[in-house]
Write a protein that holds these residues in place. Structure first.
Motif, PDB file in Angstrom:
ATOM      1  N   VAL A  11      -0.672  10.909   1.520  1.00  0.00           N
ATOM      2  CA  VAL A  11      -0.153  10.012   0.479  1.00  0.00           C
ATOM      3  C   VAL A  11       0.044  10.720  -0.855  1.00  0.00           C
ATOM      4  O   VAL A  11       1.004  10.423  -1.588  1.00  0.00           O
ATOM      5  CB  VAL A  11      -1.091   8.797   0.316  1.00  0.00           C
ATOM      6  N   LEU A  12      -0.831  11.669  -1.195  1.00  0.00           N
ATOM      7  CA  LEU A  12      -0.758  12.310  -2.510  1.00  0.00           C
ATOM      8  C   LEU A  12       0.616  12.919  -2.808  1.00  0.00           C
ATOM      9  O   LEU A  12       1.203  12.638  -3.855  1.00  0.00           O
ATOM     10  CB  LEU A  12      -1.868  13.355  -2.644  1.00  0.00           C
ATOM     11  N   PRO A  13       1.179  13.762  -1.933  1.00  0.00           N
ATOM     12  CA  PRO A  13       2.505  14.295  -2.247  1.00  0.00           C
ATOM     13  C   PRO A  13       3.592  13.232  -2.256  1.00  0.00           C
ATOM     14  O   PRO A  13       4.581  13.362  -3.001  1.00  0.00           O
ATOM     15  CB  PRO A  13       2.746  15.331  -1.136  1.00  0.00           C
ATOM     16  N   LEU A  14       3.427  12.185  -1.462  1.00  0.00           N
ATOM     17  CA  LEU A  14       4.452  11.144  -1.416  1.00  0.00           C
ATOM     18  C   LEU A  14       4.513  10.342  -2.706  1.00  0.00           C
ATOM     19  O   LEU A  14       5.595   9.936  -3.144  1.00  0.00           O
ATOM     20  CB  LEU A  14       4.202  10.210  -0.226  1.00  0.00           C
ATOM     21  N   VAL A  15       3.351  10.116  -3.333  1.00  0.00           N
ATOM     22  CA  VAL A  15       3.352   9.295  -4.542  1.00  0.00           C
ATOM     23  C   VAL A  15       3.475  10.125  -5.825  1.00  0.00           C
ATOM     24  O   VAL A  15       3.865   9.594  -6.865  1.00  0.00           O
ATOM     25  CB  VAL A  15       2.100   8.402  -4.615  1.00  0.00           C
ATOM     26  N   LEU A  16       3.152  11.422  -5.761  1.00  0.00           N
ATOM     27  CA  LEU A  16       3.209  12.248  -6.965  1.00  0.00           C
ATOM     28  C   LEU A  16       4.259  13.352  -6.919  1.00  0.00           C
ATOM     29  O   LEU A  16       4.754  13.769  -7.969  1.00  0.00           O
ATOM     30  CB  LEU A  16       1.837  12.895  -7.219  1.00  0.00           C
ATOM     31  N   GLY A  17       4.592  13.817  -5.719  1.00  0.00           N
ATOM     32  CA  GLY A  17       5.421  15.010  -5.608  1.00  0.00           C
ATOM     33  C   GLY A  17       6.780  14.895  -6.260  1.00  0.00           C
ATOM     34  O   GLY A  17       7.217  15.793  -6.997  1.00  0.00           O
ATOM     35  N   ARG A  18       7.489  13.794  -5.995  1.00  0.00           N
ATOM     36  CA  ARG A  18       8.855  13.667  -6.526  1.00  0.00           C
ATOM     37  C   ARG A  18       8.848  13.558  -8.045  1.00  0.00           C
ATOM     38  O   ARG A  18       9.610  14.241  -8.733  1.00  0.00           O
ATOM     39  CB  ARG A  18       9.528  12.438  -5.902  1.00  0.00           C
ATOM     40  N   GLU A  19       7.979  12.707  -8.592  1.00  0.00           N
ATOM     41  CA  GLU A  19       7.952  12.509 -10.038  1.00  0.00           C
ATOM     42  C   GLU A  19       7.548  13.778 -10.779  1.00  0.00           C
ATOM     43  O   GLU A  19       8.042  14.049 -11.875  1.00  0.00           O
ATOM     44  CB  GLU A  19       6.981  11.374 -10.384  1.00  0.00           C
ATOM     45  N   GLN A  20       6.645  14.540 -10.182  1.00  0.00           N
ATOM     46  CA  GLN A  20       6.142  15.738 -10.848  1.00  0.00           C
ATOM     47  C   GLN A  20       6.927  16.998 -10.498  1.00  0.00           C
ATOM     48  O   GLN A  20       6.619  18.080 -10.996  1.00  0.00           O
ATOM     49  CB  GLN A  20       4.656  15.937 -10.495  1.00  0.00           C
ATOM     50  N   GLY A  21       7.940  16.859  -9.654  1.00  0.00           N
ATOM     51  CA  GLY A  21       8.781  18.001  -9.315  1.00  0.00           C
ATOM     52  C   GLY A  21       8.067  19.098  -8.546  1.00  0.00           C
ATOM     53  O   GLY A  21       8.276  20.287  -8.782  1.00  0.00           O
ATOM     54  N   TRP A  22       7.207  18.711  -7.601  1.00  0.00           N
ATOM     55  CA  TRP A  22       6.469  19.705  -6.826  1.00  0.00           C
ATOM     56  C   TRP A  22       7.423  20.590  -6.024  1.00  0.00           C
ATOM     57  O   TRP A  22       8.400  20.084  -5.446  1.00  0.00           O
ATOM     58  CB  TRP A  22       5.511  19.007  -5.861  1.00  0.00           C
ATOM     59  N   PRO A  23       7.128  21.887  -5.916  1.00  0.00           N
ATOM     60  CA  PRO A  23       7.919  22.747  -5.016  1.00  0.00           C
ATOM     61  C   PRO A  23       7.614  22.433  -3.558  1.00  0.00           C
ATOM     62  O   PRO A  23       6.642  21.723  -3.247  1.00  0.00           O
ATOM     63  CB  PRO A  23       7.451  24.155  -5.387  1.00  0.00           C
ATOM     64  N   ALA A  24       8.429  22.989  -2.661  1.00  0.00           N
ATOM     65  CA  ALA A  24       8.305  22.652  -1.243  1.00  0.00           C
ATOM     66  C   ALA A  24       6.913  22.977  -0.699  1.00  0.00           C
ATOM     67  O   ALA A  24       6.347  22.207   0.082  1.00  0.00           O
ATOM     68  CB  ALA A  24       9.377  23.384  -0.442  1.00  0.00           C
ATOM     69  N   TRP A  25       6.347  24.115  -1.111  1.00  0.00           N
ATOM     70  CA  TRP A  25       5.044  24.499  -0.558  1.00  0.00           C
ATOM     71  C   TRP A  25       3.946  23.524  -0.989  1.00  0.00           C
ATOM     72  O   TRP A  25       2.990  23.292  -0.259  1.00  0.00           O
ATOM     73  CB  TRP A  25       4.679  25.923  -0.980  1.00  0.00           C
ATOM     74  N   ALA A  26       4.096  22.945  -2.193  1.00  0.00           N
ATOM     75  CA  ALA A  26       3.091  21.995  -2.665  1.00  0.00           C
ATOM     76  C   ALA A  26       3.152  20.690  -1.884  1.00  0.00           C
ATOM     77  O   ALA A  26       2.170  19.941  -1.848  1.00  0.00           O
ATOM     78  CB  ALA A  26       3.283  21.737  -4.162  1.00  0.00           C
ATOM     79  N   TRP A  27       4.289  20.385  -1.295  1.00  0.00           N
ATOM     80  CA  TRP A  27       4.392  19.253  -0.377  1.00  0.00           C
ATOM     81  C   TRP A  27       3.838  19.630   1.000  1.00  0.00           C
ATOM     82  O   TRP A  27       3.105  18.851   1.618  1.00  0.00           O
ATOM     83  CB  TRP A  27       5.859  18.843  -0.208  1.00  0.00           C
ATOM     84  N   ALA A  28       4.204  20.815   1.472  1.00  0.00           N
ATOM     85  CA  ALA A  28       3.898  21.194   2.849  1.00  0.00           C
ATOM     86  C   ALA A  28       2.395  21.333   3.085  1.00  0.00           C
ATOM     87  O   ALA A  28       1.885  20.918   4.139  1.00  0.00           O
ATOM     88  CB  ALA A  28       4.615  22.496   3.203  1.00  0.00           C
ATOM     89  N   LEU A  29       1.670  21.915   2.126  1.00  0.00           N
ATOM     90  CA  LEU A  29       0.246  22.165   2.339  1.00  0.00           C
ATOM     91  C   LEU A  29      -0.553  20.873   2.528  1.00  0.00           C
ATOM     92  O   LEU A  29      -1.257  20.726   3.535  1.00  0.00           O
ATOM     93  CB  LEU A  29      -0.314  22.995   1.182  1.00  0.00           C
TER      94      LEU A  29
END
Length: 443
Positions: free
Chosen positions: A217-235
């Motif tokens: 859930v963490l990358p889904l709710v924060l990743g887009r708004e915070q502009g996470w790179p791909a690796w920060a989603w994948a891990l």
């Protein structure tokens, strides 16, 4: 068991339960509409402001399954009231928050309380009502579960626009306090005393599932708004998937699992839940992207965008109450198809403007189709669940709907933000709803 008709007390029990569910369901979308006012008042970095919204969702997602099992372990009534008390206190804390960091902590605590309170609602409906009364109650429960998001947008727009007592965004939280206090007074008298189960709480399962849900859930709710790179989603997503697999293996080995996975071994239940998740994910994505389209492209204010969804809420409420009188299988298949068609038509007529009469009619149809694709399915599969599986069934419905909603907003919201095309999003929504209709037909 009892029925709503034969014992009036069952009706008041349901009113208490559904009011608590409504507060929790509406809360996040109320805050989403009030977010600009919160940011202007309290300040804070972009990440902190995002956590005001995401903290609630994250805590709820991580703990809702555990909350369901705690209800079975210690008694559904007792745990519902504990969660309700926590939700009331944390709502007060949110409304009185002196700063952004305090508000984030209070929101996480509020999401935790909601995760303890809300699973008990469906569990009590499942075990305390007979088949006819249960069908009516599930129709109302489904209506509250789904419409809370849309109703929250309307209430949030009103709260911010009216500016009650010069308090700006704070009444969005404080409104929960008097309602919660009334329910806490009535609840001990109106809710049936439960019979706790003697089984120990599966603490290993709690930690495995909690860690898995954080990763997912963490990358889904924060990743887009915070502009996470791909690796920060994948891990975190990869770690979450691995922990989820470990959780499933663990649950199959323990005598008293956190979630009774035998519920999913029943094919109609598995397919019905999949269809429900498809509908809820599409609904969340449709609501999110249409709101952005109305505000960013067509220039609507927060209140006008919220009021635009009144016909959707009306269609959903009407369909939820009437669908049980129609053939369940046909309704649950036609519903998602009608929802998808209405979404496509909404994009077509609202491309450069918003014809209120036509747009409202389409949203009315969309809401009715959404309800027809969700409520009858839950009603159809709930009799297949044994009383001792009520907590697991409640947890799966709540978690599935939440994860589908988060994924829908994250994935299809990214499509909209990347392309600016609401029409493209509705094409994808219609395709997913066709898959949901197929799954519903096979349930």
């Amino acid at each position: 068991m009892t029925t709503l008709d034969s014992r009036p007390r069952a009706g008041t029990m349901l009113a208490v339960l559904l009011t608590g569910q409504a507060m929790a369901s509406m809360d996040n979308s109320i805050v989403a509409v009030a977010a600009p006012a919160i940011r202007a008042d309290l300040g804070g970095s972009g990440a902190v402001q995002q956590l005001v919204l995401a903290g609630y969702t994250l805590a709820f997602a991580v703990l809702v399954v555990t909350g369901a099992r705690i209800g079975a372990r210690y008694g559904y009534q007792r745990v519902f009231l504990i969660g309700l008390g926590g939700f009331t206190v944390t709502s007060l804390a949110c409304g009185l928050a002196p700063g952004a960091a305090f508000l984030v902590a209070a929101r996480i605590a509020q999401g935790t309380a909601a995760a303890i309170m809300t699973p008990q609602v469906l569990s009590l409906i499942q075990i305390r009502l007979d088949s006819a009364a249960r069908a009516r109650a599930i129709g109302l429960y489904s209506m509250i579960l789904a419409l809370g998001v849309a109703a929250g947008q309307i209430v949030g727009g009103l709260v911010v626009s009216v500016d009650l007592g010069g308090l700006s965004w704070r009444p969005a939280f404080l409104v929960n306090v008097p309602v919660g206090l009334v329910l806490l007074v009535l609840g001990p008298r109106l809710l049936p005393a439960g019979t706790p189960t003697p089984a120990r709480l599966d603490l290993t399962g709690v930690w495995l599932l909690s860690a898995a849900m954080v990763g997912v859930v963490l990358p889904l709710v924060l990743g887009r708004e915070q502009g996470w790179p791909a690796w920060a989603w994948a891990l975190p997503l990869g770690a979450g998937a691995a922990l989820l697999a470990a959780f499933v293996r663990h649950e199959r080995r323990v005598a008293a699992p956190l979630v009774d996975l035998a519920v999913l071994a029943v094919r109609p239940v598995r397919r019905g839940l999949a269809a429900c998740c498809a509908v809820m994910g599409c609904y969340a994505a449709f609501l999110f992207t249409l709101t952005l389209h109305l505000q960013d492209t067509l220039g609507f204010g927060a209140l006008a965008a919220g009021l635009a969804f009144v016909p959707y809420a009306t269609g959903f409420a009407t369909s939820s109450l009437l669908a049980r009188r129609l053939p369940a299988r046909a309704v649950s298949v036609v519903g998602p198809l009608a929802f998808g068609a209405a979404a496509l038509a909404t994009a077509a007529v609202g491309r450069t403007g918003w014809p209120w009469i036509v747009g409202s009619g389409l949203l009315l149809v969309g809401g009715a189709g959404h309800a027809a694709g969700f409520t009858p399915l839950v009603t159809r599969i709930s009799p297949l669940i044994r009383p001792e599986q009520a907590a697991s069934f409640s947890a799966l419905v709540s978690t599935g709907a939440l994860l589908a909603s988060v994924l829908g907003v994250s994935a299809l919201g990214a499509v909209y933000l990347g392309t600016g095309s609401f029409a493209l999003v509705t094409v994808l929504i219609a395709a997913l709803l066709c898959g949901g209709a197929v799954s519903a037909s096979r349930a």
